[in-house]
Scaffold this motif. Structure first.
Motif, short mmCIF file in Angstrom:
data_model
loop_
_atom_site.label_atom_id
_atom_site.label_comp_id
_atom_site.label_asym_id
_atom_site.label_seq_id
_atom_site.Cartn_x
_atom_site.Cartn_y
_atom_site.Cartn_z
N SER A 165 0.84 -1.20 0.00
CA SER A 165 0.00 0.00 0.00
C SER A 165 0.87 1.25 0.00
CB SER A 165 -0.92 0.01 1.23
OG SER A 165 -1.74 -1.13 1.24
N LEU A 166 0.70 2.07 -1.03
CA LEU A 166 1.36 3.37 -1.08
C LEU A 166 0.40 4.38 -0.43
CD1 LEU A 166 2.50 2.91 -4.71
CD2 LEU A 166 4.10 3.71 -2.99
N ASN A 179 -1.76 -15.35 -3.49
CA ASN A 179 -1.49 -15.83 -4.85
C ASN A 179 -1.31 -14.72 -5.88
OD1 ASN A 179 -1.93 -18.65 -4.11
ND2 ASN A 179 -4.06 -18.05 -3.87
N VAL A 180 -1.51 -13.48 -5.45
CA VAL A 180 -1.41 -12.33 -6.35
C VAL A 180 -0.70 -11.20 -5.61
CG1 VAL A 180 -2.69 -10.60 -7.66
CG2 VAL A 180 -3.59 -12.91 -7.51
N GLN A 181 0.20 -10.52 -6.29
CA GLN A 181 0.80 -9.33 -5.70
C GLN A 181 -0.10 -8.14 -6.01
OE1 GLN A 181 4.49 -7.64 -7.37
NE2 GLN A 181 5.20 -7.31 -5.29
N PHE A 182 -0.50 -7.43 -4.94
CA PHE A 182 -1.30 -6.22 -5.09
C PHE A 182 -0.44 -5.00 -4.78
CE2 PHE A 182 -4.59 -9.40 -4.09
CZ PHE A 182 -5.51 -9.13 -5.09
N ILE A 183 -0.58 -3.98 -5.59
CA ILE A 183 0.03 -2.68 -5.28
C ILE A 183 -1.08 -1.65 -5.40
CG2 ILE A 183 1.81 -1.00 -5.87
CD1 ILE A 183 3.40 -3.25 -7.20
N PHE A 184 -1.44 -1.07 -4.26
CA PHE A 184 -2.47 -0.04 -4.22
C PHE A 184 -1.83 1.29 -3.85
CE2 PHE A 184 -5.24 -3.72 -3.45
CZ PHE A 184 -6.35 -3.40 -4.23
N ALA A 185 -2.24 2.34 -4.52
CA ALA A 185 -1.98 3.69 -4.02
C ALA A 185 -3.30 4.17 -3.43
CB ALA A 185 -1.54 4.61 -5.15
N THR A 186 -3.28 4.62 -2.18
CA THR A 186 -4.56 4.91 -1.52
C THR A 186 -4.39 5.97 -0.43
OG1 THR A 186 -6.37 3.92 -0.26
CG2 THR A 186 -4.19 3.00 0.10
N HIS A 187 -5.48 6.70 -0.18
CA HIS A 187 -5.53 7.57 1.01
C HIS A 187 -6.70 7.14 1.88
CE1 HIS A 187 -8.55 9.67 -1.43
NE2 HIS A 187 -7.63 9.79 -2.37
N ASN A 188 -7.14 5.88 1.70
CA ASN A 188 -8.19 5.31 2.52
C ASN A 188 -7.55 4.27 3.44
OD1 ASN A 188 -10.27 3.27 3.27
ND2 ASN A 188 -11.61 4.65 2.13
N ALA A 189 -7.69 4.48 4.76
CA ALA A 189 -7.01 3.62 5.74
C ALA A 189 -7.52 2.20 5.72
CB ALA A 189 -7.18 4.22 7.14
N ILE A 238 3.98 -1.33 3.56
CA ILE A 238 3.41 0.00 3.39
C ILE A 238 4.53 0.97 3.03
CG2 ILE A 238 2.28 1.94 4.59
CD1 ILE A 238 0.70 -0.16 6.16
N ILE A 239 4.27 1.77 2.01
CA ILE A 239 5.23 2.79 1.59
C ILE A 239 4.58 4.15 1.84
CG2 ILE A 239 6.62 3.69 -0.32
CD1 ILE A 239 5.20 0.24 -0.72
N ALA A 240 5.03 4.82 2.89
CA ALA A 240 4.51 6.16 3.20
C ALA A 240 5.30 7.16 2.36
CB ALA A 240 4.67 6.45 4.68
N VAL A 241 4.57 7.97 1.60
CA VAL A 241 5.20 8.86 0.62
C VAL A 241 4.95 10.32 1.00
CG1 VAL A 241 5.33 9.45 -1.84
CG2 VAL A 241 4.74 7.12 -1.15
N SER A 242 5.99 11.13 0.92
CA SER A 242 5.84 12.58 1.13
C SER A 242 6.69 13.31 0.10
CB SER A 242 6.25 12.97 2.55
OG SER A 242 7.59 12.59 2.81
#
Length: 789
Positions: free
Chosen positions: A211-212, A718-728, A739-743
């Motif tokens: 999760s980004l 079984n699947v790699q998920f990569i989400f960019a999200t601002h929903n907790a 989790i990748i916290a981005v600023s």
């Protein structure tokens, strides 16, 4: 990680039961002081030799829990060796187990059962308790050296702390296992950046949920789009220019992104892409290899911002192509080759028709020439002049024969210089471990075939000799003609007829022969026209078979997709996209005077442009003539004759419909549509990687919690998920492994990476996604008040 604990025998059941108490280190131990022995003193009050294995404390299980709770420090309990002496299952009857396990204090604190192995007994236990808690193993070591020996038990935690262990036990279906987790799907292991706003940074990814997170404009989408760019996935029509600009802004001129990948079989690769250049794929030795990314990652799926709600014309086919991916590779190339052959043969047909159409004109010319020749014949001059004409005819024939011989020699040379001969040379000395006898025979035939090369070279040399002789014969006939020049001139001088030039006779006779030859050739091509028409029909059938193969592949994929879930159902109709075909007809036949009603009739009566081309150019407009007027037909035929190549390459796509709960998806609201597509995407089983940028933009929280999170948790192994999200909800309830916290500080993007278990990451989630600790606490208070109300 080492957590403090004790094995305690409590007064329960027939002989007492053993339980393992695990204490939160920072709560129970502080420097040189600790409270664990204080607790033990309390439960063993008045009992000596408490260190002995089977010495029971003064309290039963319930009072032991109450005693522990009185310290207001965290702990949890596991029931030890439950099937053996002093074990929970061995010493307690069904009624007692049912009674104890129904208590709130039991459910809150008893988190695991150790060494439960008999399936029959486990089934009984589940029936008595009415719910399941995890079975675990343990080495039961007597020294530090023995830690880890015995039957293994695996626990998934993202940080070495007590809280992550407790969370693992409470989410035991996803985090505790008696077998080691192995990932059998391809995934991105890490992302590296050289240059740009993420220069020298590396982002490590989990094979499961990543999760980004970050505030709007922090750079989440930039990282998502850079992954998409590295994988060479084209952005969708929605915001295409914006998405490409995002990558350019992130990587900057000369910037590079490197993806470290692992395939289904555990082999590692790198994908390197410098901004503005093509991607390069390298193996584990950093050697460049010529394979597609789809070979490593099975059909990665990418959905950027607005992609879930954006529905332009043909989005159904685009979505299906994303899901099917590599399964359809090769069809476009097969279709291109068939179309090229069709174009070539239609061109030949039109050329033939043009020659055939010239026959009346040629016949008129021939009549004119023969009339002029007859004048010479009537004057009795033909016999005197024919000798020179015959010599010229013979010379022309010899020249034509010489050219044929020369062309034959050139064709042989092309064959000898072709790759076929070179490849045959490389095939010599064929050997086999498994079938040596067959290999010997094959090698013999290869050598025999190559011996023919020497024979062909001899033939070529003989043809060269023949060609040289033909040149000599041409010289001979020319010398003969030259020697007769005076004789021919004498004949011409004798002719003294006004307005009649003896030299014209030779010209007329040569023209007569040429025109007659053209007429003969044109008439012979009338039969060839039938042959080429038949050939065109065969190619058209072949083209249709290519399209049918593609259609059947789509159909099979749709059947598999529909069988995986029931909410979203797809259907497909061969060449059924009539709306697009109608629009293409209108665009390509502007100026022909055809009206809307006739266009619609054409679209309904013809499957595609090739069917129309076939009717006009091969079948003499048999069908189209019933649909439009004669004037319109003339203009349409002319347009088809001049633009057939373009028309052949315009496809009428298959019509794909997507229904959500029996209703076309386009007729649902944006939120319902996006929800349906996300659930649909998550149900796919052939995709190693699913990337979605901010799905919550088009979804409501209830859908995210009730459906999306449930699906992600069940599929992420079984699947790699990569989400960019601002929903907790996505990282927290999805139990995100990474989790990748981005600023963003205007000059560079900064990342902080860790699992959901890490305290720093948890703080980031609260700060970024919940508006800070104070806002989070206030909301929690309000929600609690609402629940009480």
């Amino acid at each position: 990680m080492l957590l403090p604990g004790v094995e305690l025998s409590v007064k329960e059941g027939s002989n007492g039961i053993h339980c393992l108490i695990v204490f939160k280190n920072e709560d129970w131990i502080s420097g040189d002081t600790e409270k664990i022995n204080q607790f033990l003193d309390e439960v063993f009050k008045g009992i000596d030799n408490r260190e002995k294995e089977n010495t029971r404390c003064n309290m039963d299980l319930e009072h032991t829990v109450k005693c522990l709770d009185s310290y207001n420090n965290d702990y949890f309990i596991m029931m030890a060796h439950i099937e053996q002496k002093s074990g929970f299952l061995k010493e307690c009857n069904g009624g007692l187990i049912t009674s104890l396990s129904s208590k709130k204090w039991f459910k809150d604190n008893i988190l695991g059962l150790q060494k439960g192995r008999a399936r029959k007994e486990m089934k009984k236990l589940k029936g008595w308790m009415g719910y399941e808690i995890p079975y675990i193993e343990g080495s039961d070591c007597k020294s530090v050296e023995d830690i880890g020996k015995g039957n293994p038990c695996y626990i998934k935690i993202g940080d070495g702390n007590f809280d992550s262990v407790v969370l693992a036990f409470k989410d035991n279906q996803n985090r505790i296992s008696l077998s080691q987790k192995k990932y059998n799907h391809g995934y991105i292991k890490s992302i590296q950046f050289i240059g740009g706003k993420l220069d020298a940074q590396e982002i490590l990814l989990s094979p499961e949920l990543n999760s980004l997170i970050g505030i709007r404009g922090s750079g989440k989408s930039s990282i998502i789009e850079s992954i998409r760019y590295a994988l060479d996935i084209a952005p969708s029509t929605a915001d295409k220019e914006y998405k490409n600009d995002v990558v350019k802004n992130l990587l900057e001129s000369g910037g590079q992104i490197i993806l470290n990948l692992q395939d289904d079989y555990g082999k590692e690769y790198k994908v390197k892409r410098v901004y503005g250049e093509t991607p390069h794929i390298l193996d584990h030795n950093d050697k460049e290899i010529n394979i597609s990314i789809n070979t490593i990652l099975q059909t990665p799926l990418y959905f950027g911002q607005k992609d879930l709600s954006y529905m332009d014309s043909g989005y159904e086919l685009n979505l299906l192509n994303k899901l099917v991916g590599e399964n359809l590779s090769g069809f476009e190339e097969s279709l291109r080759k068939v179309n090229n052959r069709l174009n070539n043969d239609v061109s030949k047909l039109l050329d033939l028709e043009e020659e055939i159409e010239k026959i009346p004109e040629l016949e008129n010319s021939l009549s004119d020439i023969r009339h002029k020749i007859k004048i010479f014949e009537d004057k009795g001059l033909a016999e005197k002049l024919i000798k020179q004409v015959n010599f010229q005819k013979d010379k022309n024939k010899i020249q034509r024969i010489n050219k044929l011989i020369t062309d034959f020699y050139k064709e042989i040379q092309l064959l000898m210089q072709s790759n076929i001969v070179a490849d045959l040379e490389k095939s010599k000395n064929f050997s086999s471990i498994e079938v040596p006898n067959i290999a010997t025979k094959v090698d013999r035939e290869v050598n025999k075939t190559l011996q023919m090369k020497d024979k062909i070279e001899k033939i070529a040399a003989e043809i060269t000799t023949s060609s040289n002789l033909m040149t000599e014969y041409l010289k001979d006939i020319q010398e003969t003609i030259n020697s007769l020049e005076e004789e021919f001139a004498e004949v011409k001088r004798e002719i003294d007829i006004p307005n009649l030039d003896p030299d014209d006779f030779s010209k007329y006779k040569m023209s007569e022969e040429k025109i007659a030859e053209k007429i003969r050739n044109a008439r012979s091509k009338s039969e060839k026209k039938i042959e080429i028409r038949s050939k065109i029909k065969g190619i058209l059938e072949e083209r249709n078979n290519v399209l049918l193969d593609e259609f059947n592949k789509y159909k099979k994929s749709i059947e598999e997709i529909n069988s995986n879930q029931s909410a979203l159902q797809l259907s497909i109709e061969f060449k059924g996209n009539k709306a697009v075909f109608l629009n293409d007809l209108i665009q390509n036949f502007k100026g022909t005077g055809i009206n809307q009603t006739s266009y619609k009739a054409i679209s309904e009566n013809f499957s595609d442009f090739t069917a129309l081309v076939e009717d006009v150019l091969v079948d003499n407009s048999k069908r189209i003539s019933d649909l439009i007027s004669d004037t319109q037909l003339l203009k349409l035929k002319e347009r088809v004759r001049t633009a057939y190549s373009k028309l052949i390459n315009i496809r009428t796509n298959n019509k794909i419909e997507i229904n959500y709960h029996g209703k076309p998806i386009a007729k649902h609201s944006i939120g319902q549509r996006a929800s349906a597509l996300v659930l649909f995407i998550l149900s796919q089983k052939k995709n190693n990687l699913i990337i979605i940028d901010q799905p919550e933009d088009d979804l409501d929280n209830q859908v995210i919690y009730n459906e999306i999170i449930t699906n992600v948790k069940s599929r992420k192994a079984n699947v790699q998920f990569i989400f960019a999200t601002h929903n907790a909800n996505i990282p927290v309830l999805g139990d995100s492994e990474q989790i990748i916290a981005v600023s963003y500080d205007e000059k560079q993007i900064i990342t902080e990476i860790g699992s959901i278990d890490k305290k720093k990451i948890q703080t980031k989630i609260v700060d970024i996604m919940e508006g800070g600790q104070e806002a989070f606490s206030k909301r929690t208070q309000i929600y609690n008040l609402w629940q009480k109300g």
